[in-house]
Structure formats: structure tokens, C-alpha cells
Write an enzyme that holds these catalytic residues in place. Structure first.
Site, PDB file in Angstrom:
ATOM      1  N   THR A 113       0.832  -1.204   0.000  1.00 15.00           N
ATOM      2  CA  THR A 113       0.000   0.000   0.000  1.00 15.00           C
ATOM      3  C   THR A 113       0.865   1.253   0.000  1.00 15.00           C
ATOM      4  OG1 THR A 113      -1.677  -1.180   1.286  1.00 15.00           O
ATOM      5  CG2 THR A 113      -1.834   1.209   1.233  1.00 15.00           C
ATOM      6  N   THR A 114       1.853   1.297   0.898  1.00 12.33           N
ATOM      7  CA  THR A 114       2.723   2.465   1.017  1.00 12.33           C
ATOM      8  C   THR A 114       3.593   2.629  -0.221  1.00 12.33           C
ATOM      9  OG1 THR A 114       2.759   2.020   3.387  1.00 12.33           O
ATOM     10  CG2 THR A 114       4.347   3.612   2.585  1.00 12.33           C
ATOM     11  N   TYR A 130     -12.698  -3.776  -2.833  1.00 12.33           N
ATOM     12  CA  TYR A 130     -13.851  -3.389  -3.649  1.00 12.33           C
ATOM     13  C   TYR A 130     -14.828  -4.538  -3.867  1.00 12.33           C
ATOM     14  CZ  TYR A 130     -16.758  -1.179  -7.178  1.00 12.33           C
ATOM     15  OH  TYR A 130     -17.833  -0.666  -7.849  1.00 12.33           O
ATOM     16  N   TYR A 138      -2.860 -10.325   4.472  1.00  7.54           N
ATOM     17  CA  TYR A 138      -2.870  -8.917   4.866  1.00  7.54           C
ATOM     18  C   TYR A 138      -4.317  -8.475   5.010  1.00  7.54           C
ATOM     19  CZ  TYR A 138      -1.979  -3.825   4.244  1.00  7.54           C
ATOM     20  OH  TYR A 138      -1.929  -2.460   4.360  1.00  7.54           O
ATOM     21  N   ARG A 179      -9.094  -0.137   4.325  1.00  3.26           N
ATOM     22  CA  ARG A 179      -8.741   0.112   2.923  1.00  3.26           C
ATOM     23  C   ARG A 179      -9.594  -0.708   1.958  1.00  3.26           C
ATOM     24  NH1 ARG A 179      -4.726   3.685   0.465  1.00  3.26           N
ATOM     25  NH2 ARG A 179      -3.360   4.316   2.149  1.00  3.26           N
ATOM     26  N   LYS A 230      -0.594 -10.147   8.412  1.00  2.13           N
ATOM     27  CA  LYS A 230      -0.452  -8.749   8.813  1.00  2.13           C
ATOM     28  C   LYS A 230      -1.848  -8.271   9.187  1.00  2.13           C
ATOM     29  CE  LYS A 230       0.580  -4.127   7.024  1.00  2.13           C
ATOM     30  NZ  LYS A 230       0.955  -3.321   5.818  1.00  2.13           N
ATOM     31  N   ILE A 243       4.775  -4.442  10.249  1.00  2.00           N
ATOM     32  CA  ILE A 243       5.051  -3.899   8.922  1.00  2.00           C
ATOM     33  C   ILE A 243       4.689  -2.430   9.014  1.00  2.00           C
ATOM     34  CG2 ILE A 243       4.456  -3.962   6.478  1.00  2.00           C
ATOM     35  CD1 ILE A 243       4.074  -6.960   6.726  1.00  2.00           C
TER      36      ILE A 243
END
Length: 305
Positions: free
Chosen positions: A58-59, A121, A147, A152, A175, A217
Site C-alpha cells: 500500500t505504502t 472493492y 494482509y 482500505r 499482517k 510492517i
């Protein structure tokens, strides 16, 4: 027996930096990736004791990278790091077939493990999540870390589903980015001591590790890698008071790096350190001017400026 690949989970502990993707200056739909900046950034993390690199998550703006770019970035990270610390490649997608392709790319590039986000989504059921990750695990023989970040993805993978997936040979950990600390005990009891438990929420990561988590993380580690390494070491070994002292110093970063959507503030902060240029891809934009002082103040509190 739970798989041989579970034995590799020991290498994915401590402070694993969710590294930003350096880009050339500018904000646009195709702002180019900066290979020289990537090398500079990875060397900085190795020198400052990050325990591992999590690339193209993501980052790392994975959502705006084309598949070929995504695979090439993983290859470059693996080559630069050169086995000095572990490399985990973000390879999740809301298309199962795309996640398989990205995971296969990561294996071919030589990544040590993959990080697979729950499909965003689509909003799959728990049964759909199980089948999605089961197919990926069966398709590509590489250690895989689940994850879960419902903030998100609009999709929450429950501990019972994680427990079912933990029985698969190459699913080695999760995660957990809900910030819900009750899940540490729930997942640990359901999955056993050899299943990797990583925090995905910097603000609660210290407590997560004090409760038995294996690491974090971290977004904050982009800006304060040495401090996050030491915090993780102390928390994982039960040194509560010393870990809490460091955590208090980093609290401003934990909070200010989410003043706007990640990775907007953290890219500004890493640029402020002089490590990358001020490049980001739409629909992300550069940090709003009225927020810069807050991020800078947090950096000073953390003693990185």
C-alpha cells in the site's frame, strides 16, 4: 504437519518497513519510478537496521503501478538488497489471477515471501477469501503472508478464516491492520505459536508485540527505522517500559503520517529527509501545505530532524 515453509517465518520478525516507492519529481498519472532513489532508500534502511523490506505494498503505491512495473520493482529491490535482509513483495490484488501472476513474478525475482492483501472493492465472503488465498497458495510455492486491512478494502478477514488458511503449507502469517488488539490472542490461539503475527498499525504495534506479536510492517519505519527496530526488539523481548519510552517519542509520527491518505504524508517526510524526490502518482497528490508543519514537528519529536 504444518509445512516446512512455516519454518521460514522466523526470518520475518521485528520492524519490517513498508517502503515507499521513490519517483521522479511531479504529480501525474505516470510519474516515473526513480531507480537511483530506490537504491539510496534501501541502503538507508539496511544501514539503519530495518529488519526487512516490504516492497510494493500500500505504502509503495502498488495500486497505481502497471503489472510489468510492479514486477520490475520487485526484481530491483531483490537485486539491491542482495540477501542482506529479507524482502517481502506485495503481490495482492482483487483479481485472483492477477494476484497469482504477481506472486509468480515475486518468486521468479527471488523475493523471500509475498504479502497478499484481501481483495478490495469486491467485498468477498469469508468463503470467498478462503478460496482466493487457497488458490494462490496452491499456484505459487513461496511463503505467503495474509494482509487484513478492512479500512482500505471494505473486507474484514476474520480470525476463523485466518485459522483455516494457516493450515496451508505456504501461508506462514498474517499482517493484521485493524488496530484491534483482541485479535492477537484470538489468532495466536487459533493458529499456533509458529504462525507469524505482524501488526499493520503503527500506533498499536508496541502493544501488539508486547502481547505476543512477532513484529510490525511499519509506515513509521520509513522515517525512523532505527527507533522502530529498537522498539520492536524491546517489545518482542518483553521490555515494556523501555519500549513504551520509544513508542511515546514516535507517537507523533504514528499519527501524523496518516493526516492524509497513506503514502501522501510519509512520502513528504522521506523527501524532507533528503532521500527521495517529490514524486507521487495520481490519484494520490502531494501533502497539503497546511499539514507540512505537523509532520515536521513529529519528525523533530522523533529526533530524526
Amino acid at each position: 504437519m504444518r509445512a516446512t515453509l512455516h519454518n521460514t517465518s522466523d526470518m520475518f520478525t521485528g520492524s519490517l518497513v513498508a517502503v515507499v516507492t521513490p519517483m521522479k519529481s511531479g504529480v501525474g498519472p505516470d510519474t516515473p519510478v526513480d531507480p537511483e532513489g530506490l537504491e539510496r532508500l534501501l541502503e538507508y534502511h539496511i544501514e539503519n537496521k530495518s529488519d526487512g523490506i516490504v516492497a510494493v505494498g500500500t505504502t509503495g503505491e502498488s495500486a497505481t503501478l502497471m503489472l510489468a512495473e510492479h514486477c520490475e520493482l520487485i526484481r530491483q529491490v531483490v537485486e539491491i538488497v542482495n540477501k542482506r535482509i529479507p524482502v517481502i513483495a506485495g503481490t495482492g490484488a482483487n483479481s485472483t489471477i492477477e494476484a497469482i501472476e504477481l506472486t509468480a513474478c515475486a518468486k521468479e525475482a527471488g523475493a523471500d515471501a509475498c504479502l497478499l492483501v484481501t481483495p478490495y472493492y469486491n467485498k468477498p465472503t469469508q468463503a470467498g477469501l478462503y478460496e482466493h488465498f487457497k488458490v494462490i497458495a496452491a499456484s505459487v510455492s513461496i511463503p505467503q503472508i495474509l494482509y487484513n486491512v478492512p479500512g482500505r478494502t471494505a473486507c474484514d478477514m476474520l480470525p476463523g478464516t485466518v485459522s483455516r488458511l494457516a493450515q496451508l503449507d505456504n501461508i506462514v502469517g498474517v499482517k493484521e491492520a485493524t488496530g484491534d488488539l483482541t485479535r492477537v490472542k484470538a489468532i495466536r490461539e487459533a493458529c499456533g505459536d509458529d504462525f507469524l503475527l505482524l501488526s499493520g498499525d503503527d500506533e498499536t504495534a508496541c502493544d501488539f508485540m508486547l502481547m505476543g506479536g512477532d513484529g510490525v510492517i511499519s509506515v513509521t519505519a520509513n522515517v525512523a527505522p532505527a527507533a522502530m527496530h529498537e522498539l520492536s526488539r524491546l517489545a518482542r523481548t518483553g521490555h515494556r517500559e523501555a519500549a513504551k519510552v520509544i513508542d511515546a517519542k514516535l507517537l507523533g509520527l504514528h499519527q501524523s503520517l496518516f493526516l492524509e491518505s497513506n503514502p501522501i504524508p510519509v512520502k513528504w517526510a522521506v523527501r524532507r529527509l533528503g532521500l527521495i524526490e517529490d514524486g507521487i502518482r495520481l490519484p494520490m497528490t502531494w501533502l497539503s501545505e497546511d499539514l507540512c508543519a505537523q509532520v515536521e514537528a513529529a519528525m523533530k519529536q522523533a529526533e530524526v530532524l
